[in-house]
Design a protein around this motif. Sequence first.
Motif, PDB file in Angstrom:
ATOM      1  N   LYS A  25       0.822  -1.204   0.000  1.00 30.86           N
ATOM      2  CA  LYS A  25       0.000   0.000   0.000  1.00 30.86           C
ATOM      3  C   LYS A  25       0.856   1.253   0.000  1.00 30.86           C
ATOM      4  N   VAL A  26       1.893   1.265   0.849  1.00 33.56           N
ATOM      5  CA  VAL A  26       2.783   2.429   0.927  1.00 33.56           C
ATOM      6  C   VAL A  26       3.534   2.606  -0.402  1.00 33.56           C
ATOM      7  N   SER A  27       4.053   1.505  -0.937  1.00 30.89           N
ATOM      8  CA  SER A  27       4.823   1.570  -2.181  1.00 30.89           C
ATOM      9  C   SER A  27       3.947   1.973  -3.357  1.00 30.89           C
ATOM     10  N   PHE A  28       2.720   1.430  -3.384  1.00 31.97           N
ATOM     11  CA  PHE A  28       1.818   1.729  -4.491  1.00 31.97           C
ATOM     12  C   PHE A  28       1.417   3.202  -4.497  1.00 31.97           C
ATOM     13  N   ASN A  29       1.122   3.751  -3.331  1.00 33.39           N
ATOM     14  CA  ASN A  29       0.765   5.171  -3.248  1.00 33.39           C
ATOM     15  C   ASN A  29       1.934   6.062  -3.653  1.00 33.39           C
ATOM     16  N   ALA A  30       3.143   5.668  -3.267  1.00 35.66           N
ATOM     17  CA  ALA A  30       4.329   6.437  -3.649  1.00 35.66           C
ATOM     18  C   ALA A  30       4.536   6.384  -5.161  1.00 35.66           C
ATOM     19  N   LEU A  31       4.271   5.217  -5.747  1.00 35.70           N
ATOM     20  CA  LEU A  31       4.405   5.063  -7.199  1.00 35.70           C
ATOM     21  C   LEU A  31       3.412   5.955  -7.938  1.00 35.70           C
ATOM     22  N   LEU A  32       2.165   5.970  -7.473  1.00 40.12           N
ATOM     23  CA  LEU A  32       1.152   6.804  -8.118  1.00 40.12           C
ATOM     24  C   LEU A  32       1.504   8.286  -8.034  1.00 40.12           C
ATOM     25  N   LYS A  33       2.020   8.718  -6.896  1.00 39.36           N
ATOM     26  CA  LYS A  33       2.411  10.121  -6.734  1.00 39.36           C
ATOM     27  C   LYS A  33       3.559  10.484  -7.662  1.00 39.36           C
ATOM     28  N   ALA A  34       4.478   9.539  -7.865  1.00 41.01           N
ATOM     29  CA  ALA A  34       5.619   9.799  -8.740  1.00 41.01           C
ATOM     30  C   ALA A  34       5.188   9.846 -10.210  1.00 41.01           C
ATOM     31  N   LEU A  35       4.282   8.938 -10.581  1.00 37.53           N
ATOM     32  CA  LEU A  35       3.840   8.869 -11.975  1.00 37.53           C
ATOM     33  C   LEU A  35       2.860   9.984 -12.334  1.00 37.53           C
ATOM     34  N   GLU A  36       1.955  10.287 -11.405  1.00 37.31           N
ATOM     35  CA  GLU A  36       0.892  11.252 -11.687  1.00 37.31           C
ATOM     36  C   GLU A  36       0.696  12.181 -10.493  1.00 37.31           C
ATOM     37  N   PRO A  37       1.624  13.117 -10.295  1.00 35.27           N
ATOM     38  CA  PRO A  37       1.563  13.990  -9.110  1.00 35.27           C
ATOM     39  C   PRO A  37       0.314  14.881  -9.069  1.00 35.27           C
ATOM     40  N   LYS A  38      -0.318  15.114 -10.223  1.00 34.11           N
ATOM     41  CA  LYS A  38      -1.496  15.977 -10.262  1.00 34.11           C
ATOM     42  C   LYS A  38      -2.812  15.189 -10.259  1.00 34.11           C
ATOM     43  N   ARG A  39      -2.716  13.887 -10.110  1.00 35.50           N
ATOM     44  CA  ARG A  39      -3.926  13.056 -10.092  1.00 35.50           C
ATOM     45  C   ARG A  39      -4.754  13.354  -8.833  1.00 35.50           C
ATOM     46  N   LYS A  40      -6.043  13.506  -9.012  1.00 38.41           N
ATOM     47  CA  LYS A  40      -6.927  13.808  -7.891  1.00 38.41           C
ATOM     48  C   LYS A  40      -7.204  12.551  -7.068  1.00 38.41           C
ATOM     49  N   ALA A  41      -7.552  12.736  -5.829  1.00 34.30           N
ATOM     50  CA  ALA A  41      -7.847  11.617  -4.936  1.00 34.30           C
ATOM     51  C   ALA A  41      -8.979  10.768  -5.503  1.00 34.30           C
ATOM     52  N   ARG A  42      -8.801   9.448  -5.452  1.00 37.30           N
ATOM     53  CA  ARG A  42      -9.772   8.467  -5.919  1.00 37.30           C
ATOM     54  C   ARG A  42      -9.971   8.462  -7.434  1.00 37.30           C
ATOM     55  N   GLU A  43      -9.230   9.294  -8.137  1.00 35.00           N
ATOM     56  CA  GLU A  43      -9.307   9.283  -9.599  1.00 35.00           C
ATOM     57  C   GLU A  43      -8.505   8.092 -10.132  1.00 35.00           C
ATOM     58  N   GLU A  44      -9.022   7.419 -11.150  1.00 32.36           N
ATOM     59  CA  GLU A  44      -8.329   6.257 -11.707  1.00 32.36           C
ATOM     60  C   GLU A  44      -6.990   6.670 -12.313  1.00 32.36           C
ATOM     61  N   SER A  45      -6.016   5.836 -12.102  1.00 39.28           N
ATOM     62  CA  SER A  45      -4.690   6.090 -12.674  1.00 39.28           C
ATOM     63  C   SER A  45      -4.692   5.779 -14.164  1.00 39.28           C
TER      64      SER A  45
END
Length: 215
Positions: A25-45
Amino acid sequence: LLSKEEIFTSLWPELDLDTAGKNFKVSFNALLKALEPKRKAREESFFIIRKGSYYGLNPESGYELDIHNFETLIAKGLEEEEAKKAKELLEKGLTLYRGGYLEDLRYTTWCESERERLQTLFLRGSERLAQVNVRILDFHATIKLCEKIISVDPTWEEAYRLLMYSYYHLNNRPQAIKWYEKCCHVLDEELGVEPMAPTREMYDLIIESEELSSY
């Protein structure tokens, strides 16, 4: 796509599922932030696809994997007969190899076979490039490349032959003989074998030329 359980056992085989799940969970959230820093909460990657408990990369995201490019370029270089084209392909492919596959997981068994496969492909590509360099009489490039091969696999005998041949043509027979002696020592220590006939024949050629030049 891989299931969570497959991901857990691949990345954290020594941990129980609960602990591995927290790490994921921690690693996945960090990955999403790195890939898509402007992605909104709960928005699909856009980059990561999730289907239930399965995860994977979106094939339409335009990503490239160095491993795939490396394999493709080396395979084409090994098959290419024209020296200049083979050299271009192999040099481009070899620059993508930056050491052992998942080197930080050196003692993790699940990636050992893939690490060995990619290393062998690197060695084969390097050997082929060294042979091409000999054909175009670039002996200094051959020497540099063969030293790299031996640093990865000290028992790769063709690299010793190419080193001996290159130093011989650079009129440095003492160095060629030293590489033969090192080859003999390493093969005996590591594998308990003697050099193959082509290697011994190369040594004999060097010795005979040295004897002839003394007259």
